[in-house]
Enzyme design. Structure first.
Site, PDB file in Angstrom:
ATOM      1  N   GLN A  49      12.615  -4.622   9.853  1.00  0.00           N
ATOM      2  CA  GLN A  49      12.741  -5.749   8.919  1.00  0.00           C
ATOM      3  C   GLN A  49      12.742  -5.249   7.472  1.00  0.00           C
ATOM      4  O   GLN A  49      13.512  -5.726   6.635  1.00  0.00           O
ATOM      5  CB  GLN A  49      11.582  -6.715   9.145  1.00  0.00           C
ATOM      6  CG  GLN A  49      11.480  -7.829   8.137  1.00  0.00           C
ATOM      7  CD  GLN A  49      10.448  -8.863   8.539  1.00  0.00           C
ATOM      8  OE1 GLN A  49      10.696  -9.686   9.395  1.00  0.00           O
ATOM      9  NE2 GLN A  49       9.274  -8.818   7.937  1.00  0.00           N
TER      10      GLN A  49
ATOM     11  N   HIS B 241      -1.860  -9.700   7.138  1.00  0.00           N
ATOM     12  CA  HIS B 241      -1.301 -10.611   6.126  1.00  0.00           C
ATOM     13  C   HIS B 241      -2.145 -10.562   4.844  1.00  0.00           C
ATOM     14  O   HIS B 241      -1.616 -10.551   3.733  1.00  0.00           O
ATOM     15  CB  HIS B 241      -1.308 -12.052   6.641  1.00  0.00           C
ATOM     16  CG  HIS B 241      -0.468 -12.287   7.854  1.00  0.00           C
ATOM     17  ND1 HIS B 241      -1.005 -12.528   9.095  1.00  0.00           N
ATOM     18  CD2 HIS B 241       0.877 -12.341   8.026  1.00  0.00           C
ATOM     19  CE1 HIS B 241      -0.040 -12.721   9.975  1.00  0.00           C
ATOM     20  NE2 HIS B 241       1.114 -12.611   9.360  1.00  0.00           N
TER      21      HIS B 241
ATOM     22  N   GLN C  47       4.719  -2.724   6.612  1.00  0.00           N
ATOM     23  CA  GLN C  47       5.390  -1.611   7.302  1.00  0.00           C
ATOM     24  C   GLN C  47       5.413  -1.831   8.810  1.00  0.00           C
ATOM     25  O   GLN C  47       6.231  -1.253   9.526  1.00  0.00           O
ATOM     26  CB  GLN C  47       4.668  -0.305   6.942  1.00  0.00           C
ATOM     27  CG  GLN C  47       5.153   0.936   7.654  1.00  0.00           C
ATOM     28  CD  GLN C  47       6.616   1.242   7.361  1.00  0.00           C
ATOM     29  OE1 GLN C  47       7.141   0.897   6.306  1.00  0.00           O
ATOM     30  NE2 GLN C  47       7.279   1.886   8.310  1.00  0.00           N
TER      31      GLN C  47
ATOM     32  N   VAL D 299      -2.006  -2.564   9.092  1.00  0.00           N
ATOM     33  CA  VAL D 299      -3.445  -2.763   9.302  1.00  0.00           C
ATOM     34  C   VAL D 299      -3.678  -2.824  10.817  1.00  0.00           C
ATOM     35  O   VAL D 299      -2.963  -3.525  11.537  1.00  0.00           O
ATOM     36  CB  VAL D 299      -3.937  -4.054   8.620  1.00  0.00           C
ATOM     37  CG1 VAL D 299      -5.411  -4.280   8.899  1.00  0.00           C
ATOM     38  CG2 VAL D 299      -3.689  -3.970   7.123  1.00  0.00           C
TER      39      VAL D 299
HETATM   40  P1  AMP Z   1       4.683 -12.575  10.158  1.00  0.00           P
HETATM   41  O1  AMP Z   1       3.730 -13.680   9.871  1.00  0.00           O
HETATM   42  O2  AMP Z   1       4.516 -11.931  11.491  1.00  0.00           O
HETATM   43  O3  AMP Z   1       6.126 -12.950   9.844  1.00  0.00           O
HETATM   44  O4  AMP Z   1       4.336 -11.414   9.109  1.00  0.00           O
HETATM   45  C1  AMP Z   1       4.331 -11.666   7.731  1.00  0.00           C
HETATM   46  C2  AMP Z   1       4.214 -10.359   7.009  1.00  0.00           C
HETATM   47  O5  AMP Z   1       2.994  -9.709   7.382  1.00  0.00           O
HETATM   48  C3  AMP Z   1       5.348  -9.384   7.345  1.00  0.00           C
HETATM   49  O6  AMP Z   1       5.767  -8.727   6.154  1.00  0.00           O
HETATM   50  C4  AMP Z   1       4.700  -8.428   8.295  1.00  0.00           C
HETATM   51  O7  AMP Z   1       5.280  -7.140   8.298  1.00  0.00           O
HETATM   52  C5  AMP Z   1       3.281  -8.377   7.736  1.00  0.00           C
HETATM   53  N1  AMP Z   1       2.347  -7.895   8.755  1.00  0.00           N
HETATM   54  C6  AMP Z   1       2.192  -8.367  10.019  1.00  0.00           C
HETATM   55  N2  AMP Z   1       1.284  -7.633  10.693  1.00  0.00           N
HETATM   56  C7  AMP Z   1       0.860  -6.671   9.840  1.00  0.00           C
HETATM   57  C8  AMP Z   1      -0.071  -5.590   9.945  1.00  0.00           C
HETATM   58  N3  AMP Z   1      -0.747  -5.350  11.064  1.00  0.00           N
HETATM   59  N4  AMP Z   1      -0.250  -4.800   8.872  1.00  0.00           N
HETATM   60  C9  AMP Z   1       0.455  -5.021   7.718  1.00  0.00           C
HETATM   61  N5  AMP Z   1       1.333  -6.011   7.553  1.00  0.00           N
HETATM   62  C10 AMP Z   1       1.534  -6.840   8.595  1.00  0.00           C
END
Ligand code: AMP
Length: 302
Positions: free
Chosen positions: A153, A37, A148, A176
């Site tokens: 999504q 995030h 990504q 990440v």
């Molecule tokens: P979430 O809180 O799971 O809804 O994720 C919020 C945003 O963070 C979304 O755009 C996810 O794709 C991104 N996100 C979650 N995990 C990762 C990661 N490991 N690397 C990059 N972006 C992430």
């Protein structure tokens, strides 16, 4: 950092920022923040003058048997992390603010929403596109940042933005990972130490496919077979070890492959040959925790 819980206050603050001529970046999240995030926040800061983040565990994207009630929540910690990263505006509405009684309107991206995760999680992407549309209308960002990690999504949101002419640039940031390769996810917190090790099979399967592709393999069928094989191996090693583990508390979990797919990153349709580039995506249940991961394979040089 200013915190807003109402739509009216959030909208007024982001309008004021834009009227002052500031380019506004937006990072939507469900909280339980990690470095993934924060990488989105940093990307937003790098190319925008002001950054809004949101924390909202969106009930409409969870199925009736999914983990909405137990989804990790750590608001004060998240808030401190965002403040440290230099976020200007934080939107953290209550469910009733986003979904007042009688709300019956949805945003649906047909077809794409029933592929990959959408196939295994009916209604999931309808919840995502509805809440992201609402957030875009409230925050009115110039650019919005997504990971990504959630490749399907990304495809669904890009299509929605194109089809409905949202005036927002979608920026996609790389996955990440933990040092051992596991993609960071809020849901990793559910894993026991043994499951945490088992979860590495997702990354291993993708790494194997990537290596074969680098060595010239172009057939999606062959690559999928190699990826799936890693899951069969995980099962075998588990069977060998279960005897030792049976007495302990931290028993091995079932790792159940949901899908291992090679698709076009925009249409999410399967491809036979990866020469024109492809998305290799995997989803699996480790115990009851659903994890996803993916890699992008670039178009090969002629
Ligand atoms: P979430 O809180 O799971 O809804 O994720 C919020 C945003 O963070 C979304 O755009 C996810 O794709 C991104 N996100 C979650 N995990 C990762 C990661 N490991 N690397 C990059 N972006 C992430």
């Amino acid at each position: 950092m200013n915190l807003f819980t109402t739509i009216a206050e959030m909208r007024a603050a982001s309008r004021a920022a834009r009227q002052a001529g500031r380019r506004l970046g937006f990072v939507p999240t469900m909280g339980a923040l990690h470095e993934g995030h924060l990488s989105l926040v940093r990307a937003a800061r790098a190319c925008c003058d002001a950054v809004t983040a949101s924390i909202f565990v969106n009930p409409t994207q969870f199925g009736p048997t999914e983990d909405l009630a137990k989804y990790p929540r750590s608001f004060e910690r998240d808030r401190a992390m965002l403040e440290r990263e230099g976020v200007d505006l934080l939107f953290a509405p209550f469910v009733e603010e986003m979904y007042p009684a009688g709300a019956v309107t949805w945003v649906t991206v047909d077809e794409l929403s029933s592929k990959l995760d959408g196939r295994s999680r009916p209604g999931h992407f309808r919840g995502v596109t509805t809440v992201v549309s609402k957030l875009f209308h409230i925050v009115e960002p110039d650019a919005a940042f997504f990971g990504q990690k959630d490749a399907a999504q990304v495809a669904v949101i890009r299509r929605m933005v194109r089809d409905l002419n949202f005036p927002v640039e979608i920026v996609v940031c790389p996955i990440v990972r933990e040092p051992d390769g596991l993609a960071m996810s809020s849901r990793n917190a559910y894993l026991s130490p043994t499951q945490r090790k088992q979860a590495l099979v997702l990354h291993r399967s993708l790494a194997r496919v990537e290596k074969l592709a680098e060595c010239g393999e172009r057939s999606a069928k062959q690559l999928i077979a190699a990826g799936r094989e890693e899951f069969s191996r995980e099962k075998l090693s588990r069977q060998e070890l279960t005897g030792h583990e049976r007495s302990g508390k931290d028993v091995f979990a079932e790792v159940k492959l949901d899908y291992f797919a090679i698709v076009d990153p925009d249409t999410l349709d399967p491809v036979d040959d990866i020469s024109n580039g492809a998305l290799v995506a995997v989803a699996a249940l480790v115990g009851s925790t659903r994890l996803i991961d993916n890699i992008l394979i670039n178009r090969s040089n002629p």
